[in-house]
Design a protein around this motif. Structure first.
Motif, PDB file in Angstrom:
ATOM      1  N   PRO A  29      56.272  14.470  19.143  1.00 14.84           N
ATOM      2  CA  PRO A  29      55.825  13.837  17.720  1.00 14.84           C
ATOM      3  C   PRO A  29      54.943  14.749  16.779  1.00 14.84           C
ATOM      4  CG  PRO A  29      55.950  12.092  19.256  1.00 14.84           C
ATOM      5  CD  PRO A  29      56.242  13.412  20.093  1.00 14.84           C
ATOM      6  N   VAL A  30      54.738  14.542  15.675  1.00 17.11           N
ATOM      7  CA  VAL A  30      53.930  15.231  14.864  1.00 17.11           C
ATOM      8  C   VAL A  30      52.527  15.013  15.407  1.00 17.11           C
ATOM      9  CG1 VAL A  30      53.086  15.627  12.613  1.00 17.11           C
ATOM     10  CG2 VAL A  30      55.428  15.126  12.821  1.00 17.11           C
ATOM     11  N   GLY A  31      51.635  15.950  15.338  1.00 22.62           N
ATOM     12  CA  GLY A  31      50.397  15.869  15.870  1.00 22.62           C
ATOM     13  C   GLY A  31      50.164  15.598  17.113  1.00 22.62           C
ATOM     14  N   GLN A  32      51.228  15.642  17.929  1.00 22.51           N
ATOM     15  CA  GLN A  32      50.960  15.570  19.443  1.00 22.51           C
ATOM     16  C   GLN A  32      50.915  16.804  20.442  1.00 22.51           C
ATOM     17  OE1 GLN A  32      50.656  12.470  21.116  1.00 22.51           O
ATOM     18  NE2 GLN A  32      50.859  12.874  23.142  1.00 22.51           N
ATOM     19  N   ILE A  33      51.423  17.777  19.781  1.00 25.31           N
ATOM     20  CA  ILE A  33      51.216  19.144  20.494  1.00 25.31           C
ATOM     21  C   ILE A  33      50.926  20.054  19.579  1.00 25.31           C
ATOM     22  CG2 ILE A  33      53.783  19.484  20.185  1.00 25.31           C
ATOM     23  CD1 ILE A  33      53.699  20.791  23.034  1.00 25.31           C
ATOM     24  N   GLU A  34      50.214  21.045  19.888  1.00 23.40           N
ATOM     25  CA  GLU A  34      49.773  22.223  19.076  1.00 23.40           C
ATOM     26  C   GLU A  34      50.383  23.348  19.801  1.00 23.40           C
ATOM     27  OE1 GLU A  34      46.615  22.525  22.516  1.00 23.40           O
ATOM     28  OE2 GLU A  34      47.606  20.825  20.935  1.00 23.40           O
ATOM     29  N   ILE A  35      50.260  24.492  18.947  1.00 26.66           N
ATOM     30  CA  ILE A  35      50.817  25.616  19.456  1.00 26.66           C
ATOM     31  C   ILE A  35      50.397  26.396  20.887  1.00 26.66           C
ATOM     32  CG2 ILE A  35      49.469  27.198  18.180  1.00 26.66           C
ATOM     33  CD1 ILE A  35      52.939  27.851  18.688  1.00 26.66           C
ATOM     34  N   THR A  36      48.885  26.268  20.993  1.00 26.97           N
ATOM     35  CA  THR A  36      48.542  26.692  22.190  1.00 26.97           C
ATOM     36  C   THR A  36      48.943  26.084  23.521  1.00 26.97           C
ATOM     37  OG1 THR A  36      46.603  27.187  21.159  1.00 26.97           O
ATOM     38  CG2 THR A  36      46.269  26.933  23.443  1.00 26.97           C
ATOM     39  N   THR A  37      49.320  24.572  23.304  1.00 32.83           N
ATOM     40  CA  THR A  37      49.819  23.881  24.352  1.00 32.83           C
ATOM     41  C   THR A  37      51.359  24.205  24.459  1.00 32.83           C
ATOM     42  OG1 THR A  37      48.301  21.929  24.025  1.00 32.83           O
ATOM     43  CG2 THR A  37      50.389  21.523  25.270  1.00 32.83           C
ATOM     44  N   ALA A  38      52.125  24.094  23.571  1.00 34.27           N
ATOM     45  CA  ALA A  38      53.557  24.566  23.418  1.00 34.27           C
ATOM     46  C   ALA A  38      53.775  25.856  24.304  1.00 34.27           C
ATOM     47  CB  ALA A  38      54.149  24.405  22.237  1.00 34.27           C
ATOM     48  N   ALA A  39      52.887  26.734  23.749  1.00 41.73           N
ATOM     49  CA  ALA A  39      53.171  28.352  24.192  1.00 41.73           C
ATOM     50  C   ALA A  39      52.966  28.408  25.721  1.00 41.73           C
ATOM     51  CB  ALA A  39      52.343  29.201  23.305  1.00 41.73           C
ATOM     52  N   SER A  40      51.620  27.937  25.949  1.00 42.28           N
ATOM     53  CA  SER A  40      51.193  27.907  27.457  1.00 42.28           C
ATOM     54  C   SER A  40      52.268  27.214  28.355  1.00 42.28           C
ATOM     55  CB  SER A  40      49.744  27.662  27.556  1.00 42.28           C
ATOM     56  OG  SER A  40      49.533  26.307  27.151  1.00 42.28           O
ATOM     57  N   ALA A  41      52.699  26.066  27.844  1.00 44.99           N
ATOM     58  CA  ALA A  41      53.583  25.365  28.723  1.00 44.99           C
ATOM     59  C   ALA A  41      54.918  26.159  28.904  1.00 44.99           C
ATOM     60  CB  ALA A  41      53.722  23.913  28.071  1.00 44.99           C
ATOM     61  N   SER A  42      55.308  26.618  27.784  1.00 46.97           N
ATOM     62  CA  SER A  42      56.381  27.426  28.081  1.00 46.97           C
ATOM     63  C   SER A  42      56.448  28.271  28.903  1.00 46.97           C
ATOM     64  CB  SER A  42      56.822  28.038  26.469  1.00 46.97           C
ATOM     65  OG  SER A  42      58.245  28.619  26.586  1.00 46.97           O
ATOM     66  N   VAL A  43      55.391  29.469  28.864  1.00 46.56           N
ATOM     67  CA  VAL A  43      55.150  30.600  29.793  1.00 46.56           C
ATOM     68  C   VAL A  43      54.826  30.222  31.302  1.00 46.56           C
ATOM     69  CG1 VAL A  43      52.818  30.890  29.334  1.00 46.56           C
ATOM     70  CG2 VAL A  43      54.063  32.674  30.173  1.00 46.56           C
ATOM     71  N   ALA A  44      54.193  29.003  31.074  1.00 51.62           N
ATOM     72  CA  ALA A  44      53.590  28.564  32.531  1.00 51.62           C
ATOM     73  C   ALA A  44      54.948  27.953  33.438  1.00 51.62           C
ATOM     74  CB  ALA A  44      52.676  27.335  32.505  1.00 51.62           C
ATOM     75  N   THR A  45      55.961  27.477  32.912  1.00 54.15           N
ATOM     76  CA  THR A  45      57.191  26.855  33.469  1.00 54.15           C
ATOM     77  C   THR A  45      58.193  27.882  33.587  1.00 54.15           C
ATOM     78  OG1 THR A  45      57.721  26.088  31.505  1.00 54.15           O
ATOM     79  CG2 THR A  45      56.850  24.464  33.069  1.00 54.15           C
ATOM     80  N   LEU A  46      58.377  28.790  32.523  1.00 56.06           N
ATOM     81  CA  LEU A  46      59.186  30.107  32.707  1.00 56.06           C
ATOM     82  C   LEU A  46      58.793  31.023  33.744  1.00 56.06           C
ATOM     83  CD1 LEU A  46      61.928  31.576  31.321  1.00 56.06           C
ATOM     84  CD2 LEU A  46      60.222  32.531  29.654  1.00 56.06           C
TER      85      LEU A  46
END
Length: 513
Positions: free
Chosen positions: A443-460
């Motif tokens: 949802p809008v405002g629930q996630i920011e770019i730092t969280t999304a990017a780090s979650a992506s690399v942390a799982t990949l």
């Protein structure tokens, strides 16, 4: 494609998982006999999971008997991908069963969602260590043991064990090992692939016993020692408490032991065989090993220098005043944990200065060595990509010079160079795609770019903790189911090194011609 043979072999693998689950049933029963009533529901959950695994595996093994037993390249790819995708579902079944048969146990509610169960299971088998759980210390010990066991089985690869114990694979076993074993070009430490797998597992077992004993001597209970050893050597990161290894901050020896074995886990296991054979000079001449240690050393120094003048917030809630000793302890531990993709935490590194976090983020991409249990791009690929870039730079001003790209006196073939660059590009593209999908699904405002990017690399890259809302003292429970499924796919892609999963989406892969 011989899909019938693939299904038959998957049946064998499911039966192996069923037997392991029966072992957890027996352990849970012993806990009940010793007076632990919290194990009553988990025992039934693991029994259900074992029965399902054994029955489905038995049907696939005995009903789907193949007419020909030929395991080609395509069959090996399908078997490896299927073993992780479907195997994670079977491994998740005890979580789901426990959540639905338990008598309103608060901790069980986190597993009532099948997506949460699959997320936790895939995170375990891929040795990612990302979790949706809170209040981990309230969860029955058999559930925590199974979480750690999924790490340990996934560490060197369930399929490598599969190759070691099933002689029926024959020459197909080598194809299977080359798909599953981590790194750009796995090389056997013995001419026979089954013997190679056995040697690797003997080394793995030896390190497991050594770390378990060391942690027990340092003050951990036997249960915590086993679980943290499984997570360390698999470079996984699941702990038995919310504070991770930071919950044992009172004992410096535990941190030191975990650091040492995380470093060991990030080394190419083939080098241990060389050590056993006393070929020490060839080990030290290994270019990847030296670069791996250099990354750890330089990264640790930079992190320590940027945090020594600030208070350090520990994962157990304590705040340590500025000191060089505490900075060295926390900086080295976190750097080693992140680069080896273990993901254990002792400090909330999300509160550290920008430079320290930037270094950790870069090391997330680097990962461990080829042939290790670590994830990431792998140190050898970083080295190959760098040498290819230097070679191409020289071609700009010396177009007529043809200079081979070499590492440790071995010439890198054009195919390996191209494959390495394609892999690095694939990781970057998947990282960007994963980040974008997370931003779109939340949802809008629930996630920011730092969280999304780090979650992506942390799982990949199979690390686990990231930054911001998925940081060292956070978890992944708050994400939507769509986002969790995206991260599940990234975990599988990272563990199987991208192409073994992506190839399933190529139409020509399924054609006989």
């Amino acid at each position: 494609m011989n899909t019938r043979y693939v299904a038959n072999l998957l049946g064998h693998l499911f039966m192996v998982l069923g037997v392991v689950l029966l072992g957890i049933v027996a352990w849970s029963g012993l806990q009940i006999l010793s007076g632990d009533e919290s194990e009553r529901y988990p025992l039934w959950a693991f029994l259900i999971g074992s029965i399902v695994a054994l029955c489905s595996g038995g049907l696939m093994t005995f009903v789907l008997r193949p007419q020909t037993r030929i395991l080609g390249r395509r069959e090996a790819l399908l078997l490896v991908a299927g073993s992780w995708i479907v195997g994670a579902a079977l491994a998740a079944l005890p979580y789901f069963a426990w959540a639905h048969i338990s008598d309103n146990v608060p901790a069980a509610g986190q597993f009532r969602s099948p997506v949460n169960c699959y997320f936790e299971s895939m995170s375990g088998l891929t040795t990612t260590g990302a979790t949706i759980l809170t209040g981990i210390h309230t969860i029955p010990r058999s559930i925590l043991l199974w979480r750690a066991m999924t790490h340990w089985l996934g560490g060197l690869g369930v399929v490598v064990l599969f190759v070691a114990v099933l002689p029926s694979l024959g020459v197909g076993g080598k194809k299977l090992f080359r798909v599953e074993a981590p790194g750009p070009e796995p090389e056997g430490v013995h001419p026979h692939i089954r013997e190679t797998a056995r040697i690797l597992w003997m080394i793995y077992l030896g390190l497991t016993v050594a770390e378990t004993l060391a942690l027990r001597i340092a003050g951990m209970s036997w249960f915590d020692s086993v679980c943290h050893t499984f997570a360390t050597l698999a470079t996984g990161g699941f702990s038995t408490i919310d504070a991770s290894v930071g919950g044992f901050h009172h004992t410096l020896a535990i941190d030191v032991i975990v650091i040492v074995f995380m470093v060991f886990a990030g080394v190419n296991f083939g080098l241990y065989y060389q050590i056993i054979r006393r070929r020490f000079s060839s080990v030290w001449r290994d270019a990847e090993l030296r670069l791996y240690l250099a990354f750890l050393l330089v990264g640790s120094v930079i992190v320590v220098l940027t945090i020594f003048n600030s208070p350090i917030h520990l994962t157990n809630g304590d705040v340590c005043p500025p000191s060089i000793g505490e900075a060295v302890r926390q900086g080295v531990f976190t750097t080693v944990s992140i680069q080896t993709t273990t993901g254990f935490c002792t400090a909330d590194f999300d509160k550290w200065p920008f430079i320290a976090k930037a270094v950790l983020l870069l090391l997330m991409f680097v990962g461990g060595s080829a042939g290790s249990t670590g994830g990431g791009i792998k140190v050898i690929r970083i080295l190959i990509a760098f040498k290819v870039m230097v070679s191409e730079l020289e071609r700009v001003f010396r177009p007529n010079v043809v200079r081979p790209v070499k590492i440790s006196n071995s010439t890198i073939s054009p195919e390996l160079r191209l494959g390495t660059l394609a892999y690095v590009l694939g990781i970057i593209l998947l990282f960007g795609l994963g980040t974008g999908l997370l931003m779109a699904f939340e949802p809008v405002g629930q996630i920011e770019i730092t969280t999304a990017a780090s979650a992506s690399v942390a799982t990949l890259c199979n690390i686990g903790p990231g930054l911001a809302k998925v940081g060292a003292i956070q978890n992944y429970a708050w994400l939507t189911d769509a986002s969790k499924l995206v991260l599940v796919v990234l975990m599988a892609l990272g563990r199987l090194e991208v192409f073994a999963i992506l190839v399933l989406f190529v139409p020509r892969f399924w054609r006989n011609a």
